[in-house]
Structure formats: structure tokens, C-alpha cells
Write an enzyme that holds these catalytic residues in place. Sequence first.
Site, PDB file in Angstrom:
ATOM      1  N   CYS A 176     111.448 -61.203 -18.784  1.00  0.00           N
ATOM      2  CA  CYS A 176     111.832 -59.915 -18.159  1.00  0.00           C
ATOM      3  C   CYS A 176     111.310 -58.709 -18.950  1.00  0.00           C
ATOM      4  CB  CYS A 176     113.355 -59.849 -18.032  1.00  0.00           C
ATOM      5  SG  CYS A 176     113.970 -61.076 -16.860  1.00  0.00           S
TER       6      CYS A 176
ATOM      7  N   CYS B  36     110.654 -60.349 -13.369  1.00  0.00           N
ATOM      8  CA  CYS B  36     112.004 -59.735 -13.442  1.00  0.00           C
ATOM      9  C   CYS B  36     111.972 -58.475 -14.310  1.00  0.00           C
ATOM     10  CB  CYS B  36     113.012 -60.723 -14.012  1.00  0.00           C
ATOM     11  SG  CYS B  36     112.447 -61.545 -15.509  1.00  0.00           S
TER      12      CYS B  36
END
Length: 277
Positions: free
Chosen positions: A102, A183
Site C-alpha cells: 500500500c 491499495c
Amino acid sequence: MEHGEFRGPEKRRRRRCLVLSVALFVALILIIIVAVVLGLTLRQGSNELKHIFLDRCQKFKDSNCEEIWDAFQQAYVNRDPCQVPMEAYDPLVSVASFKPSCNRMMFWSKTKDVVHDFTEKRDCFVTLEDTLLGSVLDGLTWCGKEGSNETLTTGCPGWTDCDNNPVRSFWNRISAAFADVACGDVTAMLNGSIITPFSPTSIFATIEVKRFTSTRVSNLNVVLVTQENAVTNCTNASLKNLQKELDKGIKYNCKEVSESQLEECSSHPEKPCGACW
Ligand code: DVN
């Protein structure tokens, strides 16, 4: 007719037979030599690809590289090299799944060299080519053929020769898997020296952007790499299409960054990650 008169033509016939037999024998030997050399070359190509694959794979700790190789091969071996859909690589993606990184994932399009020059020098971003599946076959070509269990590395269809070729389907499939785990803040490095930085036929457009979902991705930050002769900027029409394509809820922004600024930043890896644009 004197007996001796037969000796002349008979002798010549025998001599012709002998010459023909020797020629056939030599031709047969040559054919066998060519077949053996070809077989060894093909096997060498196959062994070489496997060696490179395993060597690169072993750089990733705790990876069962033989299992990953077997899952890779089953996608294309003993198949028509134009009948290998991206789904053929599903078992491979299952055994070598992608881990989400992420806020560090970097996508790109038409900027392969500049993006990897940048990410190699600074540990800020992860591109597909930095992952196990994206690195083991980067820059390589391979295919199979019906009736053979060999992995061929020559005589394979090119990227555009047919849609379902082993190489293109591999990159499509692992690009999809990489995008599926995108993400947080996602970055995309696009090319400001071409008219359509967001090319509708690119993997980034046809596969990756379509898989960004606002349940995981909060922002898409486009870095538009420009040169002195910048052809376009962030107001480009294709970038407006990119915004339209994005899942609702994903915030979009775009920054024009010169290649020289990226190079300068790369030469100072101590600088914080966000300082390059
Ligand atoms: O986000 C990236 C990355 O995650 C990758 O998985 O997909 C995205 C890049 O793909 P893209 O958007 O199609 O961008 P490109 O620059 O058009 O193509 C990427 C690569 O696909 C090229 O670098 C080519 O690989 P290569 O030969 O440089 O190792 C290959 N490619 C694309 N079109 C091709 C082609 N190779 C040969 N002929 C073509 N027409």
C-alpha cells in the site's frame, strides 16, 4: 557384340550407383547432424530459460521456485502458441500470489526505462517488475507447441502476431493480479513526450486501471514525465479519459515532472520519498 563391349557401360553404371550411394549416405549423415544440433539448441534454449527463471526466483526468500516453474510451464507447454489465454496462467498466480504494498505501488506506461531507472535507485516504490513474477521473465520470450513438452525460446509468436500468445498473456495476467492488490496511494508514471500518455490499447488502460477499486485505492497520482520538447501536459485529452475510467471515489491528480528532475532526485537516495515531485 564383343563381351568386352558390355564392360564399358556396365562399369559406368556401377560407378554411378556407387557415387549415388555415397552421396545418399553423406546426405543422411548431414541430416542426422542437423537434427541433433537443432535438438540440442532447442533443449539448450529451454534449459537456459529455466536456469534464468530459477536464478531470478531464488532471490525471493521462501519461494518454492521449482513449484512456481512447474505452474508456469503448464500454461503453454504442448499447446498451440496462439491459443494460450491469460487465464492459462491462473495456477501460476495462485502459487506466487502478489502481496499488497500500500502507498508504494508504481504503475507505468510507455516509460519502462525511466520508471525502472528511478525505482532502482530509490526504495520508495514497487513496480510489477520488482515482484517475483514480474522479474523472473522480464525481457524473455518463450512458447510451446502441440505434441511437444519442450519450452521453446525461438520461433515463438511476437507480441502482436496473435492475441493469445504465451508472452503477452503472461504479462496481461500478472498485470491484472498486480492491479488487484493495488491499495492506498497508487502512482502511475506516464509519458509526456507522446500525444496519448494514457493509450487506450495499453496494458495500463485495458487491464490495470479497470481493476483499481475505491474500496482499496484512495488516490491515483499520475507523474507525467516530460522532456525539454514536452509534447503534452496534465490537461491532455487522454488523461481526461483516464479520469473518466477511474472508479468513482478514487481521487486523481497529475503532476508534470521533468526527466532531469527525476534523475537529480534519483542521485540523492537520502531524500525523502515524497520529495521528487
Ligand atoms: O503498469 C505497467 C506494468 O505494471 C505492466 O504490467 O503493464 C504496464 C505497462 O504496460 P503498457 O501500459 O502496455 O505499457 P507499454 O510501455 O506500452 O508496454 C509495456 C511492455 O509491454 C513493453 O515494455 C514491452 O515489453 P518489452 O519488449 O519492452 O520488454 C511490451 N509491449 C507492449 N507492446 C508491445 C510490447 N512488446 C512488443 N511489441 C509491442 N507492440
